[in-house]
Write an enzyme that holds these catalytic residues in place. Structure first.
Site, PDB file in Angstrom:
ATOM      1  N   GLU A 141      -6.332  -6.820   0.620  1.00 39.63           N
ATOM      2  CA  GLU A 141      -5.429  -7.863   0.120  1.00 39.63           C
ATOM      3  C   GLU A 141      -6.118  -9.201  -0.088  1.00 39.63           C
ATOM      4  OE1 GLU A 141      -4.918  -6.014   2.846  1.00 39.63           O
ATOM      5  OE2 GLU A 141      -3.332  -4.631   2.242  1.00 39.63           O
ATOM      6  N   ASP A 183       9.284   0.753  10.582  1.00 41.31           N
ATOM      7  CA  ASP A 183       7.843   0.515  10.724  1.00 41.31           C
ATOM      8  C   ASP A 183       7.511  -0.363  11.932  1.00 41.31           C
ATOM      9  OD1 ASP A 183       6.902   2.130   8.754  1.00 41.31           O
ATOM     10  OD2 ASP A 183       6.579   0.548   7.268  1.00 41.31           O
ATOM     11  N   ARG A 201      13.423  -6.153  -3.791  1.00 38.32           N
ATOM     12  CA  ARG A 201      12.150  -5.669  -4.354  1.00 38.32           C
ATOM     13  C   ARG A 201      12.397  -4.951  -5.687  1.00 38.32           C
ATOM     14  NH1 ARG A 201      10.563  -0.079  -1.141  1.00 38.32           N
ATOM     15  NH2 ARG A 201      12.638   0.369  -0.354  1.00 38.32           N
ATOM     16  N   HIS A 226       9.005  -6.376   1.515  1.00 31.83           N
ATOM     17  CA  HIS A 226       9.090  -5.927   2.907  1.00 31.83           C
ATOM     18  C   HIS A 226       8.987  -7.098   3.881  1.00 31.83           C
ATOM     19  CE1 HIS A 226       8.505  -2.284   0.701  1.00 31.83           C
ATOM     20  NE2 HIS A 226       8.630  -1.521   1.767  1.00 31.83           N
TER      21      HIS A 226
END
Lengths: 280, 313
Positions: B58, B117, B10, B109
């Site tokens: 989104e 998470d 990322r 991610h």
């Protein structure tokens, strides 16, 4: 609006309606009801309101039109054909295999179609993208979109409404075709999204309620939208689904069914009579 | 290995965007309230006027990106893979894919290495979803250098691109000063005749490690880094499969629909050989550190070695 302009637009709207009947009859499928209800607003948009050139459909500075309620494609196609984007003969092969005119608007192949739509709720977001891109580039083109009153049950519409209001997209005008019918019945019975105006107002939109089949009210609303700075405008047009073909008016089952030969003849006879009376 | 630099792919995304900003003066980067995590925040700081935060919406972001792209601008839309490919699948398919608009989707991610998470955020399905969209290019870089180069290359692709990045810092094994990203070309990282290891993303480094250990045991593996999953470099995959006759695929993604499936689709028709797939089996992940989860679910050089030994038996 002077009388001759009004008459011209009424003639255009009637021809759009004839195109809708022609197209859906030839396709043996499609959505005549919600196409007929927006013929008047399309007549206004495509004859003066929008800065467009059918000979140069991809001009970077043109105004954009997004049919968020993409299933009303027969009306859009009829308007585009009348403006010369393609031959009116194409309407006869609407939805046919291998033909130009797809069941829902296809920007890749159909001249004059600015966004591929049909999956409800997405068109208004795409219109927001066009509007913010224009603002960021300092361009003064405007973006127009038409939504269905059933369509606005989609959550994405309110995500887009929030975006446009927050970003102050005053170059964006949404028209809600408020005919109170969706596939399963009356919108107010299936899943009421009323009050529509208060919802858009809450998202910082300039909201105008009109009779969406009245050309003078349509013109006034779009003029007010141009005057409004710092907010997008939502015009809620109360319309009659199936408008202009008496046996289709306000009848839910005409949402997504094509006329048979007898119905086609009856509808065309009525529309031709309307046209003749207008053309005097 | 002491001086190996670790960096998440990322970060390569964020750096690539900054680099592109110098060249494309009107490009837009979009995010959905994850600018810090997706690393678009750096672009936001450098070019605040060209950054749009859509908030946590989104699907709306993807359709807005389509509208922006239709006006001729370069646009990147960013979120976690779970939401970019998962939640917004239909917007990506209909607003971006169907009209073949050149929206570049930066999905961070991805995979189990999201870690703590847990299952809701560990997207092991995105490659499968994106592969089904006609005309979609899918890039899954192996390290931050490749990620940055891929982002820069994506700007020139005439069509939609899905770029998959990880949260977890992994070894940087490419040299930025010499690395050239070639879209759709497998990168051969080791030569061998005994078995083919086809890897993508953070598993590429594990595959190289596995090949080194296998070599000491007399097993020579061909190692292919597939950074472009679609279009797949079928020529390279077939050539290696013909040579070795045995293929192990390795990806931090479900064994259903990802790189392993793409390789099987290709080989079943054009060069049927024995294949074993390493990936997330048909199950959800759980919370834990990235390192723990990668080990637990078999995303390791050790598991590659074990699988290679099974297939060459």
């Amino acid at each position: 609006m002077d009388n001759s302009t009004k008459k011209e637009l009424e003639i255009f709207a009637t021809k759009v309606r004839m195109g809708v009947i022609e197209g859906t009859y030839c396709a043996k499928a499609g959505h005549p009801g919600g196409s007929l209800s927006i013929a008047d607003v399309l007549a206004y948009l495509y004859n003066g309101e929008m800065n467009i050139d059918p000979k140069n459909p991809d001009c970077a500075d043109r105004d954009r039109f997004v049919l968020s309620k993409g299933h009303a494609a027969p009306a859009l196609y009829a308007a585009l054909a009348l403006k010369g984007y393609f031959s009116t003969d194409e309407l006869k092969t609407l939805r046919h295999k291998g033909a130009l005119l797809q069941g829902h608007p296809d920007m890749k192949h159909i001249p004059g179609v600015d966004m591929s739509t049909g999956s409800l709720g997405q068109g208004i977001s795409a219109a927001c993208g066009m509007a913010i891109s224009g603002k960021m580039a300092g361009k003064d083109y405007r973006v127009y979109t038409i939504l269905g009153d059933g369509e606005i049950q989609e959550g994405q519409v309110w995500e887009a409404a929030m975006f446009a209001g927050f970003k102050k997209l005053d170059n964006l005008v949404a028209f809600v075709d408020f005919n109170n019918l969706q596939i399963d019945g009356r919108m107010t019975d299936v899943m009421s999204d009323l009050p529509i105006d208060e919802k858009f107002k809450a998202f910082n939109w300039n909201v105008i309620n009109i009779n969406g089949n009245d050309l003078e009210e349509i013109e006034n609303a779009y003029k007010m939208a141009r005057e409004c700075k710092g907010k997008p405008t939502c015009i809620i047009g109360k319309t009659v689904k199936g408008k202009g073909v008496s046996f289709m008016e306000d009848v839910c089952s005409w949402h997504g069914v094509a006329p048979n030969e007898e119905q086609y003849n009856d509808a065309m006879k009525e529309l031709k009579a309307t046209l003749e009376s207008l053309e005097g | 290995m002491a001086d190996v630099i670790k960096k998440a792919t990322r970060d390569g995304y964020g750096e690539g965007l900054i680099e592109l900003g110098k060249k494309y003066k009107d490009m837009i980067v979009m995010d959905a309230d994850l600018a810090g995590a997706t690393r678009t925040g750096k672009f936001k700081s450098a070019y605040p006027e060209q950054f749009i935060d859509c908030g946590i919406a989104e699907g709306n972001m993807m359709s807005i990106a389509a509208g922006i792209a239709s006006t001729g601008r370069l646009v990147f839309a960013s979120s976690f893979a779970m939401f970019a490919a998962g939640r917004a699948f239909e917007q990506v398919r209909n607003s971006i894919g169907y009209p073949h608009l050149p929206v570049k989707i930066g999905a961070t991610h991805a995979g189990i290495s999201v870690g703590e998470d847990g299952a809701t955020h560990q997207c092991n399905e995105d490659i499968a979803l994106m592969r089904t969209i006609p005309g979609m290019t899918i890039i899954n870089p192996a390290d931050a250098v490749e990620a940055k180069a891929a982002v820069i290359a994506a700007a020139e692709i005439d069509g939609p691109v899905y770029m998959r990045f990880g949260r977890f810092a992994v070894p940087v094994f490419n040299d930025e000063s010499t690395y050239k990203f070639e879209l759709g070309k497998a990168v051969k990282l080791n030569d061998g005749d005994d078995v083919t290891i086809v890897a993508t993303g953070l598993m590429v480094n594990e595959a190289v490690k596995a090949a080194e250990i296998l070599k000491q045991e007399g097993i020579n593996a061909d190692v292919l880094n597939i950074h472009t999953i679609k279009p797949l470099d079928e020529e390279a995959v077939i050539a290696s499969a013909q040579k070795t006759g045995k293929v192990v695929t390795v990806e931090e993604h479900s064994v259903i629909g990802g790189l392993g499936s793409a390789v099987c689709d290709c080989l079943a028709e054009k060069c049927p050989v024995k294949v074993k797939k390493i990936g997330m089996n048909d199950e959800y992940g759980m919370s834990g550190s990235a390192a723990e989860l990668l080990e637990h679910y078999g995303f390791s050089a050790d598991n590659i070695i074990k699988t290679v030994k099974e297939i060459i038996k």
